[in-house]
Scaffold this active site. Structure first.
Site, PDB file in Angstrom:
ATOM      1  N   ASP A  44     -37.612  22.067  -8.103  1.00 39.31           N
ATOM      2  CA  ASP A  44     -38.825  22.862  -8.274  1.00 39.31           C
ATOM      3  C   ASP A  44     -38.987  23.179  -9.756  1.00 39.31           C
ATOM      4  O   ASP A  44     -38.013  23.495 -10.446  1.00 39.31           O
ATOM      5  CB  ASP A  44     -38.710  24.179  -7.507  1.00 39.31           C
ATOM      6  CG  ASP A  44     -38.766  23.993  -6.001  1.00 39.31           C
ATOM      7  OD1 ASP A  44     -38.798  22.838  -5.540  1.00 39.31           O
ATOM      8  OD2 ASP A  44     -38.754  25.019  -5.276  1.00 39.31           O
ATOM      9  N   HIS A  58     -31.444  17.981  -7.605  1.00 38.49           N
ATOM     10  CA  HIS A  58     -31.077  16.908  -6.685  1.00 38.49           C
ATOM     11  C   HIS A  58     -31.270  15.529  -7.325  1.00 38.49           C
ATOM     12  O   HIS A  58     -31.930  15.398  -8.359  1.00 38.49           O
ATOM     13  CB  HIS A  58     -31.914  17.011  -5.409  1.00 38.49           C
ATOM     14  CG  HIS A  58     -31.784  18.343  -4.715  1.00 38.49           C
ATOM     15  ND1 HIS A  58     -31.042  18.518  -3.578  1.00 38.49           N
ATOM     16  CD2 HIS A  58     -32.293  19.572  -5.022  1.00 38.49           C
ATOM     17  CE1 HIS A  58     -31.099  19.786  -3.199  1.00 38.49           C
ATOM     18  NE2 HIS A  58     -31.859  20.449  -4.063  1.00 38.49           N
ATOM     19  N   SER A  85     -34.320  27.096 -17.448  1.00 36.84           N
ATOM     20  CA  SER A  85     -33.533  25.911 -17.767  1.00 36.84           C
ATOM     21  C   SER A  85     -34.384  24.673 -17.574  1.00 36.84           C
ATOM     22  O   SER A  85     -35.510  24.762 -17.106  1.00 36.84           O
ATOM     23  CB  SER A  85     -32.284  25.867 -16.879  1.00 36.84           C
ATOM     24  OG  SER A  85     -32.582  26.320 -15.575  1.00 36.84           O
TER      25      SER A  85
END
Length: 301
Positions: free
Chosen positions: A119, A175, A262
Site C-alpha cells: 500500500d 510483498h 518509508s
C-alpha cells in the site's frame, strides 16, 4: 508549505494528502521567520539514526497503545481487513506493522502479471533514460549511487522504475510482485532523511543518502528485478521475513518496516514489463495511491 496531491487509483479522483505529523513536516520544510536556520538544524538532527531509534522505542512502549484508536479514527483506517482488533495491539508499533486478515486482499491479473507490492503512493518511470519527470531542479536521479554498484546500475539505465512512498497511515508490510528466487539482500548504511514528496522536490537523490536494503530477484517472467527498501526519518528498522533459501511466490510477504514513513523502489530491465496503462497516464506526474495486490503490469515475453 504547498499541499500535496495524489490520484486515488480506484476512484481516479485527485485528493489532498492529510499529513501525519504535519507540524513536524512544516518545521522541516515550511517557510516562516528563521525557517532557514531551524529547517537546517532539524533536518540534521532528524536524519541521525539514533534519533529514529529512540523514537521507535517510544512507539514500542505499552503507553503508546493509547494512540491506536484515535489514529484509526482520525485517518479512517479500514479495520475490517486487519488481523487484530484495535484494542488487541500491544503498542503503536504493533499496530503500525499490523498484518492483514486472510482473504482481505486478492491478487489481480494472471500468471504473466506483476502486482503492486505494498500500500502506498506511487510514481512510475517507464523509461529511466528519457523520462523528464525524474529530473527535479535540473538534477537527475543517480541510479549508480542508489545501488552502489555501477555494473548493476547499467542493467537498468533504460529500464522501468517504480517508487512507492508508504505513509504512517499505510499498511507497512511489503510483498513480492512476482515469483522467483531472491539473492542475499545487501545493506547500504546511510542517514534517515525524510522520504516525502516535499523532500524529494528539494533533493531527488535523498534515496541515495538513506539506509537501504537491495535485493536482486531472479524471475522467469520478468528477468532480473531489483527490489529495494529505503528507510526514512523515524524508520530505523527494515525487517525481512522471507526464507532466502526457498522460491517465493507472487504476493508472499518479503518483510515490513517499523514506525515511520518509508519507501520501496523496484527496477525492471528494459522490455521486461509493460506497466498498466492507467498507471502511466499521468501527465501531471502526481503520485498514484495504490493497494497491495492490484495489477502493476504484464511481462512482455
Amino acid at each position: 508549505m504547498d499541499p500535496i496531491y495524489y490520484i486515488d487509483r480506484k476512484t481516479k479522483q485527485k485528493h489532498q494528502e492529510k499529513i501525519y505529523g504535519y507540524r513536524f513536516v512544516y518545521l522541516l520544510y515550511g517557510q516562516y521567520p528563521l525557517s532557514g536556520i531551524l529547517n537546517g538544524a532539524l533536518k540534521f538532527l532528524a536524519k541521525l539514526p539514533f534519533v529514529s531509534y529512540l523514537y521507535g522505542k517510544l512507539q514500542d512502549s505499552k503507553y503508546s497503545k493509547k494512540k491506536v484508536v484515535p489514529f484509526i479514527k482520525d485517518f479512517s483506517i479500514n479495520t475490517d481487513e486487519m488481523e487484530k482488533k484495535p484494542h488487541q495491539f500491544k503498542s503503536f508499533n504493533d499496530f503500525f506493522y499490523r498484518k492483514l486478515k486472510k482473504g482481505s486482499r486478492s491478487l489481480e491479473g494472471d500468471t504473466k502479471s506483476a502486482i503492486i507490492p505494498a500500500d502506498g503512493r506511487y510514481l512510475f518511470v517507464p523509461n529511466l533514460s528519457s523520462n523528464d519527470g525524474f529530473y527535479i531542479k535540473g538534477k537527475r536521479f543517480s541510479l549508480s549511487e542508489f545501488l552502489g554498484d555501477e555494473a548493476l546500475a547499467n542493467r537498468y539505465q533504460n529500464g522501468v522504475m517504480v517508487i512507492a512512498r508508504l505513509c504512517p497511515t499505510d499498511y507497512h508490510r511489503f510483498h513480492f510482485p512476482c515469483s522467483g528466487i531472491a539473492e542475499k539482500p545487501t545493506l547500504i548504511n546511510g542517514y534517515l532523511n525524510a522520504v516525502h514528496l516535499i523532500s524529494l522536490k528539494n533533493n531527488i537523490n535523498v534515496f541515495s543518502e538513506n539506509k537501504r536494503m537491495i535485493t536482486v530477484l531472479n524471475t522467469e517472467k520478468f528477468g532480473q528485478v531489483v527490489y529495494a527498501e529505503v528507510g526514512a526519518v523515524c524508520v530505523g528498522s527494515i525487517l525481512h521475513t522471507f526464507d532466502q533459501e526457498k522460491v517465493f511466490k507472487k504476493g508472499d510477504e518479503k518483510g515490513y518496516f517499523a514506525f515511520g514513513g518509508s519507501s520501496l523502489v523496484l527496477l525492471f530491465e528494459k522490455n521486461r514489463i509493460e506497466l498498466a496503462q492507467d498507471l502511466v497516464d499521468n501527465p501531471d506526474f502526481l503520485e498514484v495511491k495504490c493497494k497491495f495486490g492490484q495489477i502493476l503490469g504484464k511481462a512482455t515475453r
